[in-house]
Design a protein around this motif. Sequence first.
Motif, mmCIF file in Angstrom:
data_model
loop_
_atom_site.group_PDB
_atom_site.id
_atom_site.type_symbol
_atom_site.label_atom_id
_atom_site.label_comp_id
_atom_site.label_asym_id
_atom_site.label_seq_id
_atom_site.Cartn_x
_atom_site.Cartn_y
_atom_site.Cartn_z
ATOM 1 N N GLU A 66 -56.713 0.440 -34.643
ATOM 2 C CA GLU A 66 -55.701 -0.178 -33.781
ATOM 3 C C GLU A 66 -55.464 0.681 -32.525
ATOM 4 O O GLU A 66 -55.340 0.164 -31.417
ATOM 5 C CB GLU A 66 -54.400 -0.312 -34.568
ATOM 6 N N MET A 67 -55.400 1.998 -32.746
ATOM 7 C CA MET A 67 -55.230 2.902 -31.606
ATOM 8 C C MET A 67 -56.423 2.772 -30.649
ATOM 9 O O MET A 67 -56.261 2.783 -29.440
ATOM 10 C CB MET A 67 -55.146 4.354 -32.097
ATOM 11 N N ARG A 68 -57.615 2.672 -31.232
ATOM 12 C CA ARG A 68 -58.827 2.558 -30.429
ATOM 13 C C ARG A 68 -58.720 1.352 -29.492
ATOM 14 O O ARG A 68 -59.079 1.409 -28.334
ATOM 15 C CB ARG A 68 -60.040 2.414 -31.356
ATOM 16 N N PRO A 85 -59.597 6.144 -16.933
ATOM 17 C CA PRO A 85 -59.085 4.973 -17.648
ATOM 18 C C PRO A 85 -59.992 3.749 -17.480
ATOM 19 O O PRO A 85 -59.802 2.747 -18.156
ATOM 20 C CB PRO A 85 -57.707 4.729 -17.010
ATOM 21 N N THR A 86 -60.973 3.856 -16.593
ATOM 22 C CA THR A 86 -61.916 2.747 -16.451
ATOM 23 C C THR A 86 -63.032 2.829 -17.493
ATOM 24 O O THR A 86 -63.870 1.944 -17.573
ATOM 25 C CB THR A 86 -62.568 2.786 -15.045
ATOM 26 N N ARG A 87 -63.050 3.915 -18.241
ATOM 27 C CA ARG A 87 -64.119 4.100 -19.246
ATOM 28 C C ARG A 87 -63.464 4.438 -20.576
ATOM 29 O O ARG A 87 -63.282 5.605 -20.898
ATOM 30 C CB ARG A 87 -65.056 5.220 -18.819
ATOM 31 N N MET A 88 -63.094 3.394 -21.298
ATOM 32 C CA MET A 88 -62.235 3.607 -22.464
ATOM 33 C C MET A 88 -63.000 3.727 -23.773
ATOM 34 O O MET A 88 -62.405 3.676 -24.834
ATOM 35 C CB MET A 88 -61.188 2.492 -22.554
ATOM 36 N N ASP A 89 -64.331 3.867 -23.733
ATOM 37 C CA ASP A 89 -65.041 3.983 -25.014
ATOM 38 C C ASP A 89 -64.744 5.312 -25.706
ATOM 39 O O ASP A 89 -64.890 5.436 -26.909
ATOM 40 C CB ASP A 89 -66.551 3.777 -24.827
ATOM 41 N N HIS A 90 -64.312 6.299 -24.945
ATOM 42 C CA HIS A 90 -63.816 7.522 -25.572
ATOM 43 C C HIS A 90 -62.879 8.237 -24.600
ATOM 44 O O HIS A 90 -62.804 7.895 -23.417
ATOM 45 C CB HIS A 90 -64.973 8.438 -25.994
ATOM 46 N N ILE A 91 -62.165 9.235 -25.133
ATOM 47 C CA ILE A 91 -61.282 10.088 -24.326
ATOM 48 C C ILE A 91 -61.982 11.431 -24.178
ATOM 49 O O ILE A 91 -62.604 11.909 -25.119
ATOM 50 C CB ILE A 91 -59.946 10.333 -25.072
ATOM 51 N N GLU A 92 -61.852 12.044 -23.001
ATOM 52 C CA GLU A 92 -62.463 13.370 -22.850
ATOM 53 C C GLU A 92 -61.416 14.425 -22.535
ATOM 54 O O GLU A 92 -60.434 14.153 -21.841
ATOM 55 C CB GLU A 92 -63.499 13.351 -21.721
#
Lengths: 368, 297, 277
Positions: C32-34, C63-70
Motif C-alpha cells: 500500500e505504501m508502495r 518524484p517523477t521516478r517513483m519506482d524506488h526512493i534513493e
Amino acid sequence: MKTATLQKSDIGKCLDLLIQSQKRVIAPQLRPRLDSPDAIDVLMLTPLENGDNHQVGQGILPLNGVKEFLFVKHEPILAFENKDNKVHIKEVHHKYPETIIFGVRPCDAASIASQNAVFSSDNAGYNDQFFTKRLENTTIVTYSCTTGDQSCFCTSVGLEPDSDRGSDLHLTELPDNTLHVEIKTPAGERVANILAPLLQGEGDQAARDTAGKEAHKNVSRIRNSHLIKAWLDDQSNFDDEMWERLGEKCIGCGACTFMCPTCHCFDIVDETRGSKGYRIKFWDSCQFDHFTLHSSGHNPRDKQYKRYRNRFTCKFKIYQDKFNAQGCVGCGRCIRDCPVNLDITEYMKEVDLKASLPNALRQDPDFE
Amino acid sequence: MIEAIRTQARNLLENKEVDVIIGYAEGSDSTRTTPVFIRKPEEVSRLIFDPRCINSLPLYLNKRHEYPQKGWKRTGIIAKGCDIRAITQLIAENQLTREEVYIIGVPCDGVVSHFSKWDGRLHDGNQATKCAECDVHTPTDCDFFPGERPEVDRSAPYKVSAPQVLNLMGLNTDKRFDYWRQEFDRCFKCYACREVCPHCSCNICITDRTQPNWVDQAAHTKGVFAWHITRAMHLVGRCTGCGECTRACPMDIQVDLFNQRLKDVVQESFGYKSGYSQDEKPPLITYKTDDSEDFIQ
Amino acid sequence: MNIYQPHLMTINKVIQETPDIKTFHLVFQDEEMRDNFRFKAGQFAEYSAFGHGESTFCIASSPTRMDHIECCFRSVGKNTAGLFGLSEGDTVGFRGPYGNVFPLDKFKGKDLIFIAGGIALPPLRSVIWNVLDKAEDFGHISIVYGARTVEDLVYKREIEEWEQMPNVTVVKTVDPGGETPEWKGHVGFVPHILENEFAPNPDNTIALICGPPIMIKFTFEALDRLGFKQDQLITTLENRMKCGLGKCGRCNIGSTYVCLDGPVFWAEELAKLPKEY
C-alpha cells in the motif's frame, strides 16, 4: 464555577480516598534523608501508597516537576527484532494509568500547556501519543502558593502564586486552615465527586481572593518581561555583547534544562541486546555542546554562551512564535539548581533595561 | 583581607600581568555568590570572599574551557586551599602550566555545604563536611597571599573518608546496590557532576562517544550506573575531593561518595594524595618500567 | 498512530559512490505504501539502520521516478556507519517525507543553475531529475558541482549523462590538490569557479545552492557580485535533527524550525534569520 470548602487537615484523607478509587496518586513527599550532614531537605513528587506522609502545601516546590510524569525521562518508542535476516518492528504498549497529581504548584501546572503545545498535534499535526495519552489520563490538583523563595519569579512572567492555569481542581489555603476548592474541569469534577464526603458547602470566594493577593506580595523577585519578546525579535540584538558577558560563566551542564518544567528537548537512540532492541526517546539538553553538532564537525552553537542564548530565546521568543505558548513559568528551578548561579532573571533585567532605553541613547556608542 | 586582594588584583590588571581574574562576586541573592571574570581594574570592587564562596573555580582552567586563552599572558584566579590543590592537579596532568596561572591564595575557614543553609555565619550546622578534614585552610602554593602566611604542619596522618562511606561499606552488597539504585533513580544525566568537575578534562566525554557506544545514553538504571561508575573510575587518584559534583547535583545525589571511597583505595594502595605535587603523576595515569606487576609487558 | 514509527524498506541496490559514500535504492515492503507514497523535491526523511539509530537525509531521487526512493549518505556517525554496512536485500527504516519543498512552479520558464559541494549534490539531484523529466517547462539547466577531490565526487555516471544532454551545462571542479592527471574539470573552490570561470548571466535565472554553511555564504556573495538578486537564490539547509517533527528541539534557527519551516529557504528568508546555521 463550582466551589467548596475542605479542611486542610483532611488532605491525607483525600489522598486515601483517591488511592482507594484505584487511581495512581502522586503527591509531594519528603525524600528519605541522606545519611549526610550536608544533606538538605527536599520534596519530591512521588507515587503514594497512602495519604499518611504527604507534604501537600508544604515547602516551596518539589525538586521534580510534573514533567517527568508526562514527558518521561526515557521510554521505548519502538521495538524491533532481526529475525531470519528480516527486521520486524513492534509497537511498544505503555500503560497509561489514570493518575492524579495532587498538590501541584501553579507554575508547574501552567507548564503543562507549554509541553502540550510541543507534543500534541497542535504542532504541525504531529501527535506524540506517548505524551498526549499520559496527559489524557492525568488529573491535576493544584495548590496555591502562599509565599515564594528567593528564586521564585512567577509574577514576573504573568503568573500568580494562586493561578489556576492547567488546573482541574484548584485548592487555595485560607487563614482559618481551610482550603477553598474550585472545580475547573470535568476531570476535576470527577475528583471532587470522590472527595465528596470531605467537601463542605460553597467556598468563600472573597477570602480566597484576599489570600491570593497576600501571596502575590510574598513573591518578591519582580522583573518586567513584557519588553523581552520585542527585543529578541530585533535581530540586531542577536549579537548583543550581553550574551557573552552574562553567559561566560555557564559550564554547559544540563541542570537548568532538565529541571525546567517547559524544556522539551529529547534525543532518540537505538539500544540492542542480541538481535532485539528498542528505540528510546530520552531527555536531552540544548546546553550540551554536541546537541547541534553537524556530522561535518560544524556547530551552529559552538560556544557555551550561544547555547544559553538559545535557551533564553526559546523561553521568551521561540515558544511564543512557534508553539503559541508560554516558555517560562517562573518556577525558579534553573536559578536554585545552577551550580554557578547563572540567573535567568539577570538576563531578563538586562534586556528590560536595554529595551526600555530610548532609541537615541541605545544608538549612542558612548553610552554604557 | 578582601581589600588586599582587590588591591593586588587591580595592580595585576593595571600592569597587564594578567588578562583576567577569575574570582567570586555577590550572587543573585544574599545567600549566594557567583564566579566572576574581572578584566577591568575598576571592576575589582566586585571581588568578594567569604564562606559562601563554595565554587571550585579551577574548573575554568581545565582545557575544555576557554581559560587561559591563546595569546594570554596569564590567568589570575582567586583560590582557596582546596582550589589550589585542584590547580596543582591540573598542572600535574598537563592541563595547565604553572606560568599560565597567577594564583591569589585566600585563607579559608571553611565554606557552607549549600547556599540555602547560609544564615549569615559559618557554624557546625552549615559547614561542608569536607572542610572539617581540610589541611589546606592556609593555601600551599600561591603567587600572592593577603597578609602573613603562617607555617602549617601538614604531616597529620591520613584520615579515611567521611562516615557515610564507611556506613555504606558496612552494608552487604545487595543493600548497597539497593541504596544506589534508589539514589540513581533520580539521576537524569544532566552531567552537572561532570561539567562542574575541575578534573573532567576530556574534550569528548566517553559517554558522548557513539562509535562504539560505551555507555548507554538514556538515564535508565543501566545507563546511569554505567555513567557514575565510569566517572568515578576516571577520577581515581585525580579527584581532589572538592565535592562540587555532589553540590552541583540538582537531584541531590551524593555522587562524590564513590570518589571518596576511591581516594581511600589510592591512599592505601599507592600512598598517593592528589593535588599536593605538580610533578608526581596520579598512579593510574602513569607507569614505571620497574613496576613489580607484569601486566604492562 | 505512533509518529516515531518508521516504514520498512528493502534495499534494492547499493551504489558505492566514493570510498565513504553510498547510494541506496529503496522500495517499501508494504504494498500500500508502495502505491500511495508521494513526496516533492526538497523534502527529507529519517532513515534508520535498526540498532544504530536514525539519520536525516534529503530524498535524492525525483518524484517523477517513483519506482524506488534513493538516498545518498556518507559514513560519519553511528547510524550512517550502520547503514553503510547494509547490503542489497537488507531492511532500513524510513520516516517521512518531512519539510517543505522547492517551489518548482516558480521556476517555470526560467534558467536554473544548480550549485553544490561534495555530499550536498543529492538534495539537488532530486530537483535536477525532476526538471529534466519536465524539461519543456524550464529553460537552460546548469550544474556547478565541486568536491574536495576527484574521488569525492558523487553521481559520477550521472554527471557524464548530464554532460551529454543538449540543454544542460555541467561545470565540475575539485579543490586545489584534489585533481588527478586525468581530470578534465576545473580546479578551485566552487564559489570562485562559479564567479570567475562560469560567470552566469542572472537574467531570468534561479540559482539553487546546497552545501556546507561556509560554502553557502561565499556562493551567495559570488552570485551577488554577478548581479543575482535575493529572490533568485534558494538553498536547502541541513541542521542536525532527531525527530524531523518539530519536537526534539535541535534544528531551530531562532524561531524557525528547519524540519518544519525548511529545509528549503529563499536567500531573503535566510537573511532574516540569526546566523545560527
